[in-house]
Enzyme design. Structure first.
Site, mmCIF file in Angstrom:
data_model
loop_
_atom_site.group_PDB
_atom_site.id
_atom_site.type_symbol
_atom_site.label_atom_id
_atom_site.label_comp_id
_atom_site.label_asym_id
_atom_site.label_seq_id
_atom_site.Cartn_x
_atom_site.Cartn_y
_atom_site.Cartn_z
ATOM 1 N N ASP A 1 0.842 -1.200 0.000
ATOM 2 C CA ASP A 1 0.000 0.000 0.000
ATOM 3 C C ASP A 1 0.875 1.248 0.000
ATOM 4 O OD1 ASP A 1 -2.162 -1.688 0.231
ATOM 5 O OD2 ASP A 1 -2.238 -1.537 2.416
HETATM 6 N N1 URA Z 1 -1.164 -6.012 3.795
HETATM 7 C C1 URA Z 1 -1.660 -4.756 3.855
HETATM 8 O O1 URA Z 1 -2.670 -4.518 4.474
HETATM 9 N N2 URA Z 1 -0.995 -3.802 3.200
HETATM 10 C C2 URA Z 1 0.154 -4.006 2.538
HETATM 11 O O2 URA Z 1 0.727 -3.066 1.986
HETATM 12 C C3 URA Z 1 0.665 -5.311 2.495
HETATM 13 C C4 URA Z 1 -0.029 -6.310 3.129
#
Ligand code: URA
Length: 243
Positions: free
Chosen positions: A105
């Site tokens: 993310d």
């Molecule tokens: N899980 C999440 O919630 N975000 C990420 O960036 C990676 C795994």
């Protein structure tokens, strides 16, 4: 280099210049192939040929490139984005076809592999392969042994099935007037959208900070600063390919 390629492409891929720059070098007689001055940019080169520019041997570009990025927060895991900074801006290569293997993310930090090796990326991302990914998370609330057991069994994140068994380790908890906070490590072998955040939400906790520590045999090196990106070492690459 498995197959024959044009001399100008060979040189451009090897970093000797742009296609038009290397064409000029060929015209000027600066490029030798097996000891004779090359005349045609379209001449075919195989791995047996010895190529030099201005008297210096030119090594063929590797078939694929592999980079390890310590992704900082604030950039998106995409090759292009009209509005956002992308992870590709940190990669010290102009090679076309490079892409991030999976997504973190925008606000997540940590290990991200960047390559143009589609087959390897597929191996790592295929849901059938169950490649382990470990995350460090800081979450609101006090994580408990029940949460550890719930993660072991699988939790409901609104998908058709529960999540696959995951290993939750409590690293630190801190009671505070407002309810407290915890630091945990969570190892999962799936890669659903926002998976870690949704799994922690499923046990009533909110992720406030998330960092990926490992993916399969790759671990985020302690000396790789946020925003730093370097080629995989030959040991890392070997571990990755032999898994
Ligand atoms: N899980 C999440 O919630 N975000 C990420 O960036 C990676 C795994």
């Amino acid at each position: 280099m498995g197959k024959a390629v044009r001399l100008d492409k060979f040189l451009a891929d090897a970093g000797s210049g742009t296609r038009s720059e290397v064409k000029k070098l060929i015209q000027k007689g600066k490029v030798m192939v097996n000891g004779s001055a090359a005349k045609r940019p379209e001449q075919k080169i195989t791995e047996e040929d010895e190529v030099s520019v201005n008297g210096e041997a030119v090594a063929a570009a590797p078939e694929f490139e592999y980079f390890l990025l310590h992704k900082p927060a604030g950039c998106v895991s995409a090759t292009e984005d009209a509005r956002e900074k992308t992870v590709m801006e940190y990669v010290p290569s102009k090679r076309k076809g490079l892409f991030p293997v999976g997504r973190l993310d925008k606000d997540t930090e940590g290990l991200l592999l960047i390559t143009d090796d589609g087959a390897l990326a597929h191996e790592l991302l295929s849901p059938k392969k169950h490649v382990e990914k470990t995350y460090f998370a800081r979450v609101s609330g006090i994580v408990t042994q029940e949460d550890v057991l719930a993660m072991e069994k699988g939790v409901d994140i609104g998908e058709e099935k529960l999540t696959l068994p995951a290993r939750l380790e409590i690293l630190r908890t801190e009671q505070e007037a407002g309810g407290g906070m915890s630091e945990v490590s969570l190892t999962i072998c799936e890669g659903k959208f926002h998976q870690v955040k949704r799994m922690m939400e499923a046990v009533g906790k909110q992720v406030v900070y998330l960092k990926r520590i490992s993916m399969g045999p790759l671990t985020l090196p302690e000396d790789l600063e946020r925003g730093e990106c370097r080629p995989l070492t030959s040991e890392e690459l070997e571990k990755l390919k032999s898994r």
